[in-house]
Design an enzyme around this catalytic site. Sequence first.
Site, PDB file in Angstrom:
ATOM      1  N   HIS A 183     -14.828   3.109  -2.005  1.00 33.26           N
ATOM      2  CA  HIS A 183     -13.409   2.922  -2.305  1.00 33.26           C
ATOM      3  C   HIS A 183     -13.170   3.263  -3.766  1.00 33.26           C
ATOM      4  CE1 HIS A 183      -9.460   0.960  -2.652  1.00 33.26           C
ATOM      5  NE2 HIS A 183      -9.417   0.987  -1.339  1.00 33.26           N
ATOM      6  N   ASP A 238     -10.577   0.854   5.811  1.00 34.41           N
ATOM      7  CA  ASP A 238     -10.064   1.970   6.604  1.00 34.41           C
ATOM      8  C   ASP A 238     -11.009   2.305   7.754  1.00 34.41           C
ATOM      9  OD1 ASP A 238      -7.740   2.472   4.978  1.00 34.41           O
ATOM     10  OD2 ASP A 238      -9.086   3.289   3.470  1.00 34.41           O
TER      11      ASP A 238
END
Length: 428
Positions: A307, A364
Site C-alpha cells: 500500500h 483491496d
Amino acid sequence: MSDKAIIEVNGERIELPIEIGTEGEKAIDIKKLRVLTGGLITLDPGFKNTGSCKSKITFLDGEKGILRYRGYALEDLAENSTFLEVAYLIIFGELPTKIEFDKFIKTIKSYTMINEEMKDIIDGFPKSAHPMGILSSLTSALTAFNPQSVNIEDEEEMYQAICKTLAKIPVLAAWAHKKNLGEPLNYANNQVGYIENILEMMFKIPTEPYKPNPIVVNALDQLLILHEDHEQNCSTSTVRLVGSSHAGMFASISAGVSALWGPLHGGANQAVIEMLEDIAKDGGDVEKYINKAKDKNDSFRLMGFGHRVYKNFDPRARIIKKSADEVLADLGIEDPILEIAKKLEKVALQDEYFVKRKLYPNVDFYSGIIYRALGIPTEMFTVMFAIGRLPGWIAQWREMRLNNEPIGRPRQLYVGEKLRKFVPINKR
C-alpha cells in the site's frame, strides 16, 4: 524541540511556526511564506508533503499500520459496531446514544424514496454505461431535486441533509447495478436494516423471495466500515476542494465519486480481480506470476499487495481477512479465480521476498474476493466502495464548511514560454 522552522533565502533567515497535532504529527505552517520571502512558494506534486487542512476525523499512521476514527481504533469499531453507528461517529464526532441512534435510523428511512423522475434520467443511459458514471450523474442530479442550498449554521437542516444523503445514494447505487443487468429497479425496504436493504435492492428479483445470508450481511457491514474514511485521499480531497467553493453536498460528493472511479484509487479492488482473471486465462500458474512479480525487468505487478500509505500490514486487511474466509467457507463457492487468490495470499504471507518488503495483501485484495464471492460484478466494486466512503465524504464536507475554510487555490511553477509576439496566420 523549537516551535519554529528556520529557512534561509538569499542570506535572509525566515522563521515559520511549527504546529503539532494531538498524535504528535508536526507541520510547518507556510501560510505567510510568499509574503515573508517576496513571492516564494513550495513545489509539491501530488501534495505528498502538504497538509491541506486540520481535521478531527481520522488519524492514520502508515508506518505503524494505525487507522482510527475520531480516536477509536478501527479494529474495535469493526468488531463491536455497525456501519451506520460508525457513520454517526465520523460525521458528528461521538458515538450515538440509543435515543440518538434510533432517531438517526428513523430519519434515514424517511428519505429512502427517490423522485420518480430520476427514472427518466437512468433510462437515458445505455445498458453498457459504467455504474460509476451512472452513480456520479445521478448524485449530481439530486441537486436538481433539492435546489435549496443547505444552511450549514442550521444544525437541524444539516442533520436532515445528511440523513437524506445516506438514504438516497445506496438506492441510486443499486439502480446503477440493475440498469446494467437490465432488471427492474427495486425500491428501498424500510422493514430491514441498512446493509440488508442494500443487498435486497441489488439482488432481489420480482419472481423470487429474497433473504440475505447473515454471514454476508456481517461481512459487507465490516467491509463498509473499513472504507468509511481514510484521511485526505484523492476523492476526499476532491470533495473538500469542490465544497470549498460553497458547492452543495450532492455536487461535492458527485465530484468525489468521479475521483474514486480512477484505477489508482477506488478501482484497485477491480484491478485485483482482473489480474486474477488474466492469470486464470494463462493457465492459472501462480508460481509463474510470483516469479514475474519478483523480476525487476518484468512490468507485471501484483495488484492488491502492499500500500502506498501503509508501510506495514494494512490494518483494514487484518480485519477483513477473517470475513473473507468466513464468506468463502459458508457459501462453498468453487471458483478457480478465488482459488488463485488463496494461493497468492499464502505465498505473499510466507515468501521471504514479500515478507521482507512488507508486500502483504491489502484491503483491496480481500474486498475484491468478497465482492466476487457475493456475485457482485467487477464494474460494481468501486460503487460499493463509494457507498462505504459516503459517511467520510459527508463528514469532511461538513467539517470544511463549519471551519469556514478558504476556497482551495493551489499555486503552480510556470515553466512555459516567455512573452511572445503574436504572428498573423499568413506569416506563420
